[in-house]
Write an enzyme that holds these catalytic residues in place. Structure first.
Site, mmCIF file in Angstrom:
data_model
loop_
_atom_site.group_PDB
_atom_site.id
_atom_site.type_symbol
_atom_site.label_atom_id
_atom_site.label_comp_id
_atom_site.label_asym_id
_atom_site.label_seq_id
_atom_site.Cartn_x
_atom_site.Cartn_y
_atom_site.Cartn_z
ATOM 1 N N GLU A 85 0.949 3.858 1.848
ATOM 2 C CA GLU A 85 1.433 4.256 3.171
ATOM 3 C C GLU A 85 2.612 3.397 3.612
ATOM 4 O OE1 GLU A 85 -3.185 4.365 3.562
ATOM 5 O OE2 GLU A 85 -1.691 3.355 2.321
ATOM 6 N N CYS A 126 -6.142 1.790 5.871
ATOM 7 C CA CYS A 126 -6.749 0.550 6.345
ATOM 8 C C CYS A 126 -6.127 0.204 7.704
ATOM 9 C CB CYS A 126 -6.519 -0.578 5.340
ATOM 10 S SG CYS A 126 -4.797 -1.132 5.223
ATOM 11 N N HIS A 139 0.853 -1.184 0.000
ATOM 12 C CA HIS A 139 0.000 0.000 0.000
ATOM 13 C C HIS A 139 0.894 1.241 0.000
ATOM 14 C CE1 HIS A 139 -3.832 -1.983 1.871
ATOM 15 N NE2 HIS A 139 -3.310 -2.715 0.901
ATOM 16 N N CYS A 193 -2.333 -0.430 7.574
ATOM 17 C CA CYS A 193 -1.548 0.799 7.446
ATOM 18 C C CYS A 193 -1.622 1.641 8.709
ATOM 19 C CB CYS A 193 -2.013 1.581 6.226
ATOM 20 S SG CYS A 193 -1.619 0.749 4.665
#
Length: 151
Positions: A55, A83, A53, A86
């Site tokens: 992040e 999410c 992801h 993260c």
């Protein structure tokens, strides 16, 4: 609208680049002392890695840049509510402040879902600021998924 010194703009640029690569258009930048020290867009498809992801990648790159897994006094700007995975990484990295654009009622882990920062097992809670350019981020995501359905 909250002023973000152009850092949210940099996160949007990463999101746009991710979308152009066929990735879900989410971008993130890590900032310390007024400088971007890590940046990324989603790369889950390119890396065949569900943890890639924006992040996570931005945090990894920032940690490598400063030579420390703890990013004390650093801020993270991201185009979508993180999410739970993260959100946990943000906490473990000791990010000082989290700024995000659009909320994610389906997959978010900050204000939605697990609400990671409200859990008693969360050891570090960043300051959280949401809704920065929210409609723009939401529209970018809607357009991306609309184009995928039409193809």
């Amino acid at each position: 609208m909250m002023k973000t010194n152009g850092f949210m703009e940099a996160a949007f640029a990463e999101a746009t680049a991710a979308g152009a690569r066929g990735e879900v258009p989410i971008g993130a930048v890590v900032v310390r002392d007024g400088m971007i020290i890590g940046r990324a867009g989603n790369e889950t498809r390119a890396l065949n890695d569900v943890t890639a992801h924006a992040e996570i990648l931005a945090i990894r790159r920032a940690a490598a840049a400063v030579g420390d897994e703890r990013l004390l006094d650093a801020d993270l700007y991201v185009t979508l509510e993180p999410c739970t995975m993260c959100a946990a990484a943000i906490s473990f990295a000791r990010i000082r402040r989290l700024y995000y654009a659009a909320s994610d009622p389906k997959g978010g882990g900050v204000e939605h879902g697990a609400r990671f920062y409200t859990q008693p097992t969360c050891h570090h809670v960043p300051e959280v600021y949401s809704g920065i350019r929210e409609s723009e981020a939401a529209e970018m995501l809607k357009a991306f998924f609309h184009d995928r359905r039409e193809a």
